[in-house]
Design a protein around this motif. Sequence first.
Motif, PDB file in Angstrom:
ATOM      1  N   ARG A 215       0.829  -1.202   0.000  1.00  0.00           N
ATOM      2  CA  ARG A 215       0.000   0.000   0.000  1.00  0.00           C
ATOM      3  C   ARG A 215       0.869   1.260   0.000  1.00  0.00           C
ATOM      4  O   ARG A 215       0.644   2.201  -0.758  1.00  0.00           O
ATOM      5  N   ARG A 216       1.891   1.257   0.860  1.00  0.00           N
ATOM      6  CA  ARG A 216       2.783   2.411   0.952  1.00  0.00           C
ATOM      7  C   ARG A 216       3.525   2.656  -0.359  1.00  0.00           C
ATOM      8  O   ARG A 216       3.622   3.795  -0.832  1.00  0.00           O
ATOM      9  N   LEU A 217       4.018   1.582  -0.971  1.00  0.00           N
ATOM     10  CA  LEU A 217       4.752   1.719  -2.226  1.00  0.00           C
ATOM     11  C   LEU A 217       3.878   2.291  -3.339  1.00  0.00           C
ATOM     12  O   LEU A 217       4.300   3.183  -4.081  1.00  0.00           O
ATOM     13  N   VAL A 218       2.663   1.765  -3.454  1.00  0.00           N
ATOM     14  CA  VAL A 218       1.763   2.240  -4.511  1.00  0.00           C
ATOM     15  C   VAL A 218       1.462   3.718  -4.328  1.00  0.00           C
ATOM     16  O   VAL A 218       1.514   4.518  -5.277  1.00  0.00           O
ATOM     17  N   ARG A 219       1.144   4.132  -3.105  1.00  0.00           N
ATOM     18  CA  ARG A 219       0.765   5.520  -2.873  1.00  0.00           C
ATOM     19  C   ARG A 219       1.969   6.461  -3.005  1.00  0.00           C
ATOM     20  O   ARG A 219       1.817   7.632  -3.371  1.00  0.00           O
ATOM     21  N   ARG A 224       7.776  10.450  -7.203  1.00  0.00           N
ATOM     22  CA  ARG A 224       9.218  10.330  -7.371  1.00  0.00           C
ATOM     23  C   ARG A 224       9.536   9.644  -8.688  1.00  0.00           C
ATOM     24  O   ARG A 224       8.660   9.151  -9.393  1.00  0.00           O
ATOM     25  N   SER A 225      10.816   9.597  -8.989  1.00  0.00           N
ATOM     26  CA  SER A 225      11.237   9.009 -10.255  1.00  0.00           C
ATOM     27  C   SER A 225      11.144   7.485 -10.201  1.00  0.00           C
ATOM     28  O   SER A 225      11.081   6.884  -9.128  1.00  0.00           O
ATOM     29  N   TYR A 226      11.168   6.903 -11.380  1.00  0.00           N
ATOM     30  CA  TYR A 226      11.128   5.438 -11.490  1.00  0.00           C
ATOM     31  C   TYR A 226      12.326   4.810 -10.793  1.00  0.00           C
ATOM     32  O   TYR A 226      12.194   3.818 -10.057  1.00  0.00           O
ATOM     33  N   ALA A 227      13.509   5.413 -10.974  1.00  0.00           N
ATOM     34  CA  ALA A 227      14.722   4.869 -10.356  1.00  0.00           C
ATOM     35  C   ALA A 227      14.623   4.918  -8.827  1.00  0.00           C
ATOM     36  O   ALA A 227      14.988   3.955  -8.139  1.00  0.00           O
ATOM     37  N   GLU A 228      14.127   6.033  -8.292  1.00  0.00           N
ATOM     38  CA  GLU A 228      13.968   6.145  -6.836  1.00  0.00           C
ATOM     39  C   GLU A 228      12.982   5.107  -6.322  1.00  0.00           C
ATOM     40  O   GLU A 228      13.183   4.507  -5.262  1.00  0.00           O
ATOM     41  N   HIS A 229      11.926   4.905  -7.093  1.00  0.00           N
ATOM     42  CA  HIS A 229      10.914   3.952  -6.657  1.00  0.00           C
ATOM     43  C   HIS A 229      11.464   2.525  -6.667  1.00  0.00           C
ATOM     44  O   HIS A 229      11.185   1.737  -5.758  1.00  0.00           O
ATOM     45  N   LEU A 230      12.253   2.205  -7.684  1.00  0.00           N
ATOM     46  CA  LEU A 230      12.849   0.861  -7.736  1.00  0.00           C
ATOM     47  C   LEU A 230      13.787   0.629  -6.555  1.00  0.00           C
ATOM     48  O   LEU A 230      13.846  -0.478  -6.002  1.00  0.00           O
ATOM     49  N   GLU A 231      14.504   1.657  -6.153  1.00  0.00           N
ATOM     50  CA  GLU A 231      15.378   1.521  -4.986  1.00  0.00           C
ATOM     51  C   GLU A 231      14.562   1.222  -3.730  1.00  0.00           C
ATOM     52  O   GLU A 231      14.946   0.381  -2.905  1.00  0.00           O
ATOM     53  N   ASP A 232      13.439   1.912  -3.593  1.00  0.00           N
ATOM     54  CA  ASP A 232      12.569   1.672  -2.445  1.00  0.00           C
ATOM     55  C   ASP A 232      11.998   0.254  -2.504  1.00  0.00           C
ATOM     56  O   ASP A 232      11.920  -0.450  -1.480  1.00  0.00           O
TER      57      ASP A 232
END
Length: 260
Positions: A215-219, A224-232
Amino acid sequence: MTAAMDLIRCSFGANGIARIHLNRPDASNALDPELASALESAVDAIAAEPDARVLVLSGDGKNFCAGGDVKRMAAAPDTPAFLADLAGTVHRALVKLDSLPITVVAAVRGSAAGAGLGLVLAADFVVAGPSSKFAAAYSAVGLSPDCGVSTLLPRVVGLRRAMQMLLAAHVVSGAEALDWGLISDLVDDDDVESRANELAEVLAQSAFPAGGQTRRLVRASFGRSYAEHLEDEARTIAAVASSDSARSRLQAINYRAESG
């Protein structure tokens, strides 16, 4: 944890289900400074519960939340300052709510307008009845949106439909809200709370903490950028893999594979 407040009923059960119930029915649960502050405190209390898995949002009386308290706005000696303070408090509560790693279910009867619509958009699942009505309501009082409505509404219903609500003051019925994807379930008005509770029970039994982190990741993905999201995602999947739930489920799959 069980806390009783004049304007908010906040509780946490042993089953992992937390509840925040707006309790200002005579004003259709309209948000004034006192209710907004109580809401922020309630979200803080839920955030402090390490075993919370699901949060159910609801409102007392005929309406879920009619938005900001327009009477208090009009009567304020300094309306801009009043609105800045009110919006600031509600926004802090919404930011904290958005960051909770637990699933949020809203149970909606009657009106969800303005800030009430913002609370609906902050939820992951929305159960509503035929009496429900969803409105931006800001243009009717000459105001621009707050409570995340201008950013979350287009994501949920699309740009054109969002503009219908925001600029043309279109009021969305329960049936139309289901068609638009603004709500996830439409049931009889008398069954709204029971269906929300049933859904919460199911969600509370799902993989934890994986469900809340999903849930947190989707929201978080929109900001943020795609790269930042992949790191998370990489950090989160590694952290979740150490949980008892993940270990037991992975081991069960491995056992079945070896046995087969």
